[in-house]
Write a protein that holds these residues in place. Structure first.
Motif, PDB file in Angstrom:
ATOM      1  N   ILE A 299       0.845  -1.198   0.000  1.00 51.12           N
ATOM      2  CA  ILE A 299       0.000   0.000   0.000  1.00 51.12           C
ATOM      3  C   ILE A 299       0.881   1.249   0.000  1.00 51.12           C
ATOM      4  O   ILE A 299       0.644   2.187  -0.759  1.00 51.12           O
ATOM      5  N   GLY A 300       1.913   1.249   0.829  1.00 47.31           N
ATOM      6  CA  GLY A 300       2.847   2.376   0.833  1.00 47.31           C
ATOM      7  C   GLY A 300       3.618   2.503  -0.474  1.00 47.31           C
ATOM      8  O   GLY A 300       3.932   3.607  -0.926  1.00 47.31           O
ATOM      9  N   ALA A 301       3.938   1.361  -1.088  1.00 44.27           N
ATOM     10  CA  ALA A 301       4.703   1.370  -2.340  1.00 44.27           C
ATOM     11  C   ALA A 301       3.904   1.944  -3.509  1.00 44.27           C
ATOM     12  O   ALA A 301       4.477   2.255  -4.553  1.00 44.27           O
ATOM     13  N   LEU A 302       2.590   2.110  -3.340  1.00 44.38           N
ATOM     14  CA  LEU A 302       1.796   2.750  -4.389  1.00 44.38           C
ATOM     15  C   LEU A 302       2.323   4.145  -4.706  1.00 44.38           C
ATOM     16  O   LEU A 302       2.146   4.647  -5.802  1.00 44.38           O
ATOM     17  N   ILE A 303       3.005   4.755  -3.741  1.00 41.93           N
ATOM     18  CA  ILE A 303       3.550   6.094  -3.942  1.00 41.93           C
ATOM     19  C   ILE A 303       4.870   6.038  -4.704  1.00 41.93           C
ATOM     20  O   ILE A 303       5.112   6.852  -5.585  1.00 41.93           O
ATOM     21  N   ILE A 304       5.736   5.065  -4.380  1.00 41.35           N
ATOM     22  CA  ILE A 304       7.063   5.052  -5.001  1.00 41.35           C
ATOM     23  C   ILE A 304       7.154   4.178  -6.252  1.00 41.35           C
ATOM     24  O   ILE A 304       7.928   4.477  -7.139  1.00 41.35           O
ATOM     25  N   GLU A 305       6.391   3.102  -6.314  1.00 41.70           N
ATOM     26  CA  GLU A 305       6.370   2.241  -7.494  1.00 41.70           C
ATOM     27  C   GLU A 305       4.922   1.878  -7.797  1.00 41.70           C
ATOM     28  O   GLU A 305       4.503   0.743  -7.571  1.00 41.70           O
ATOM     29  N   PRO A 306       4.144   2.827  -8.310  1.00 44.48           N
ATOM     30  CA  PRO A 306       2.700   2.609  -8.429  1.00 44.48           C
ATOM     31  C   PRO A 306       2.305   1.413  -9.299  1.00 44.48           C
ATOM     32  O   PRO A 306       1.392   0.672  -8.932  1.00 44.48           O
ATOM     33  N   LEU A 307       2.973   1.198 -10.411  1.00 43.73           N
ATOM     34  CA  LEU A 307       2.559   0.122 -11.318  1.00 43.73           C
ATOM     35  C   LEU A 307       2.774  -1.245 -10.689  1.00 43.73           C
ATOM     36  O   LEU A 307       1.848  -2.064 -10.623  1.00 43.73           O
ATOM     37  N   SER A 308       3.976  -1.532 -10.207  1.00 36.32           N
ATOM     38  CA  SER A 308       4.241  -2.856  -9.638  1.00 36.32           C
ATOM     39  C   SER A 308       3.431  -3.078  -8.360  1.00 36.32           C
ATOM     40  O   SER A 308       2.940  -4.181  -8.113  1.00 36.32           O
ATOM     41  N   ALA A 309       3.272  -2.046  -7.547  1.00 36.49           N
ATOM     42  CA  ALA A 309       2.475  -2.185  -6.328  1.00 36.49           C
ATOM     43  C   ALA A 309       1.010  -2.415  -6.663  1.00 36.49           C
ATOM     44  O   ALA A 309       0.346  -3.232  -6.018  1.00 36.49           O
ATOM     45  N   ALA A 310       0.495  -1.738  -7.678  1.00 33.55           N
ATOM     46  CA  ALA A 310      -0.902  -1.929  -8.081  1.00 33.55           C
ATOM     47  C   ALA A 310      -1.125  -3.336  -8.621  1.00 33.55           C
ATOM     48  O   ALA A 310      -2.162  -3.959  -8.341  1.00 33.55           O
ATOM     49  N   ILE A 311      -0.175  -3.852  -9.385  1.00 36.29           N
ATOM     50  CA  ILE A 311      -0.284  -5.227  -9.890  1.00 36.29           C
ATOM     51  C   ILE A 311      -0.307  -6.206  -8.720  1.00 36.29           C
ATOM     52  O   ILE A 311      -1.128  -7.129  -8.673  1.00 36.29           O
ATOM     53  N   PHE A 312       0.588  -5.989  -7.753  1.00 37.66           N
ATOM     54  CA  PHE A 312       0.628  -6.858  -6.579  1.00 37.66           C
ATOM     55  C   PHE A 312      -0.691  -6.787  -5.808  1.00 37.66           C
ATOM     56  O   PHE A 312      -1.279  -7.815  -5.463  1.00 37.66           O
ATOM     57  N   LEU A 313      -1.150  -5.571  -5.516  1.00 36.03           N
ATOM     58  CA  LEU A 313      -2.388  -5.418  -4.740  1.00 36.03           C
ATOM     59  C   LEU A 313      -3.593  -5.978  -5.485  1.00 36.03           C
ATOM     60  O   LEU A 313      -4.458  -6.612  -4.879  1.00 36.03           O
ATOM     61  N   GLY A 314      -3.653  -5.762  -6.799  1.00 37.12           N
ATOM     62  CA  GLY A 314      -4.748  -6.328  -7.591  1.00 37.12           C
ATOM     63  C   GLY A 314      -4.736  -7.840  -7.542  1.00 37.12           C
ATOM     64  O   GLY A 314      -5.787  -8.486  -7.380  1.00 37.12           O
ATOM     65  N   SER A 315      -3.563  -8.432  -7.663  1.00 35.38           N
ATOM     66  CA  SER A 315      -3.434  -9.896  -7.585  1.00 35.38           C
ATOM     67  C   SER A 315      -3.831 -10.400  -6.205  1.00 35.38           C
ATOM     68  O   SER A 315      -4.504 -11.433  -6.074  1.00 35.38           O
ATOM     69  N   MET A 316      -3.415  -9.681  -5.170  1.00 39.09           N
ATOM     70  CA  MET A 316      -3.760 -10.068  -3.811  1.00 39.09           C
ATOM     71  C   MET A 316      -5.274 -10.021  -3.602  1.00 39.09           C
ATOM     72  O   MET A 316      -5.867 -10.952  -3.056  1.00 39.09           O
ATOM     73  N   LEU A 317      -5.899  -8.952  -4.063  1.00 33.63           N
ATOM     74  CA  LEU A 317      -7.357  -8.835  -3.910  1.00 33.63           C
ATOM     75  C   LEU A 317      -8.094  -9.909  -4.704  1.00 33.63           C
ATOM     76  O   LEU A 317      -9.096 -10.460  -4.239  1.00 33.63           O
ATOM     77  N   LEU A 318      -7.580 -10.224  -5.891  1.00 31.59           N
ATOM     78  CA  LEU A 318      -8.171 -11.300  -6.688  1.00 31.59           C
ATOM     79  C   LEU A 318      -8.050 -12.631  -5.949  1.00 31.59           C
ATOM     80  O   LEU A 318      -9.011 -13.406  -5.884  1.00 31.59           O
ATOM     81  N   GLY A 319      -6.880 -12.899  -5.388  1.00 27.24           N
ATOM     82  CA  GLY A 319      -6.693 -14.126  -4.609  1.00 27.24           C
ATOM     83  C   GLY A 319      -7.628 -14.200  -3.412  1.00 27.24           C
ATOM     84  O   GLY A 319      -8.184 -15.252  -3.102  1.00 27.24           O
ATOM     85  N   MET A 320      -7.823 -13.071  -2.749  1.00 26.34           N
ATOM     86  CA  MET A 320      -8.751 -13.039  -1.610  1.00 26.34           C
ATOM     87  C   MET A 320     -10.177 -13.317  -2.061  1.00 26.34           C
ATOM     88  O   MET A 320     -10.918 -14.050  -1.395  1.00 26.34           O
ATOM     89  N   ALA A 321     -10.565 -12.745  -3.205  1.00 26.85           N
ATOM     90  CA  ALA A 321     -11.920 -12.985  -3.729  1.00 26.85           C
ATOM     91  C   ALA A 321     -12.110 -14.443  -4.122  1.00 26.85           C
ATOM     92  O   ALA A 321     -13.150 -15.040  -3.849  1.00 26.85           O
ATOM     93  N   LEU A 322     -11.099 -15.025  -4.766  1.00 25.56           N
ATOM     94  CA  LEU A 322     -11.181 -16.437  -5.147  1.00 25.56           C
ATOM     95  C   LEU A 322     -11.256 -17.338  -3.927  1.00 25.56           C
ATOM     96  O   LEU A 322     -12.022 -18.311  -3.900  1.00 25.56           O
ATOM     97  N   HIS A 323     -10.495 -17.008  -2.898  1.00 28.05           N
ATOM     98  CA  HIS A 323     -10.553 -17.778  -1.655  1.00 28.05           C
ATOM     99  C   HIS A 323     -11.949 -17.711  -1.039  1.00 28.05           C
ATOM    100  O   HIS A 323     -12.502 -18.713  -0.617  1.00 28.05           O
ATOM    101  N   ARG A 324     -12.502 -16.508  -1.010  1.00 28.12           N
ATOM    102  CA  ARG A 324     -13.848 -16.348  -0.451  1.00 28.12           C
ATOM    103  C   ARG A 324     -14.886 -17.098  -1.285  1.00 28.12           C
ATOM    104  O   ARG A 324     -15.770 -17.745  -0.736  1.00 28.12           O
ATOM    105  N   ALA A 325     -14.741 -17.040  -2.604  1.00 31.62           N
ATOM    106  CA  ALA A 325     -15.694 -17.731  -3.489  1.00 31.62           C
ATOM    107  C   ALA A 325     -15.590 -19.250  -3.322  1.00 31.62           C
ATOM    108  O   ALA A 325     -16.596 -19.953  -3.377  1.00 31.62           O
ATOM    109  N   ALA A 326     -14.372 -19.757  -3.096  1.00 30.93           N
ATOM    110  CA  ALA A 326     -14.181 -21.207  -2.911  1.00 30.93           C
ATOM    111  C   ALA A 326     -14.559 -21.653  -1.506  1.00 30.93           C
ATOM    112  O   ALA A 326     -14.673 -22.844  -1.262  1.00 30.93           O
TER     113      ALA A 326
END
Length: 136
Positions: free
Chosen positions: A107-134
């Motif tokens: 979340i903090g890295a969104l300021i210094i490396e927005p693209l890579s941090a956003a990809i990581f956070l998006g992947s993390m949120l997707l994984g959380m959603a898939l876990h909840r769905a399963a």
């Protein structure tokens, strides 16, 4: 009104600690995890400092009847080490090693490396959603 202010100040202090310690820099984290290559021991000192602070905090918590800014302590209800806990730890460690980020620093890295941090956070949120769905 008091609780949100305390939460904001606590989060800001945590974020400042992550930034100052280098925990938001994926290269430094991967350097720390690369124990057979070009190992960077810097984060070992950060973790050691965190352990010392937590030893003091747990010692203080045992002496308190209730928290200073809440009505009750919210402590884990179990100490069970099961398949889910081990699997989650392994997934966390693999993700941390590959990306050099974990949720807080990302979340903090969104300021210094927005693209890579956003990809990581998006992947993390997707994984959380898939876990909840399963419903695992």
């Amino acid at each position: 009104m008091r609780q949100p202010v305390i939460s904001l100040l606590s989060g800001a202090l945590f974020g400042a600690g992550l930034a100052i310690s280098g925990m938001m820099d994926p290269k430094r984290v991967r350097g720390f995890l690369d124990i057979f290559g070009d190992w960077d021991p810097t984060l070992a000192f950060v973790m050691g400092g965190a352990v010392l602070v937590m030893v003091a905090a747990w010692s203080l918590q045992r002496r308190l009847i209730k928290p200073v800014f809440a009505n009750t302590f919210n402590l884990p209800g179990t100490q069970l080490i099961d398949r889910k806990l081990i699997g989650g730890g392994v997934l966390f460690g693999v993700g941390w090693g590959l990306a050099g980020l974990c949720p807080g620093p990302a979340i903090g890295a969104l300021i210094i490396e927005p693209l890579s941090a956003a990809i990581f956070l998006g992947s993390m949120l997707l994984g959380m959603a898939l876990h909840r769905a399963a419903k695992l």
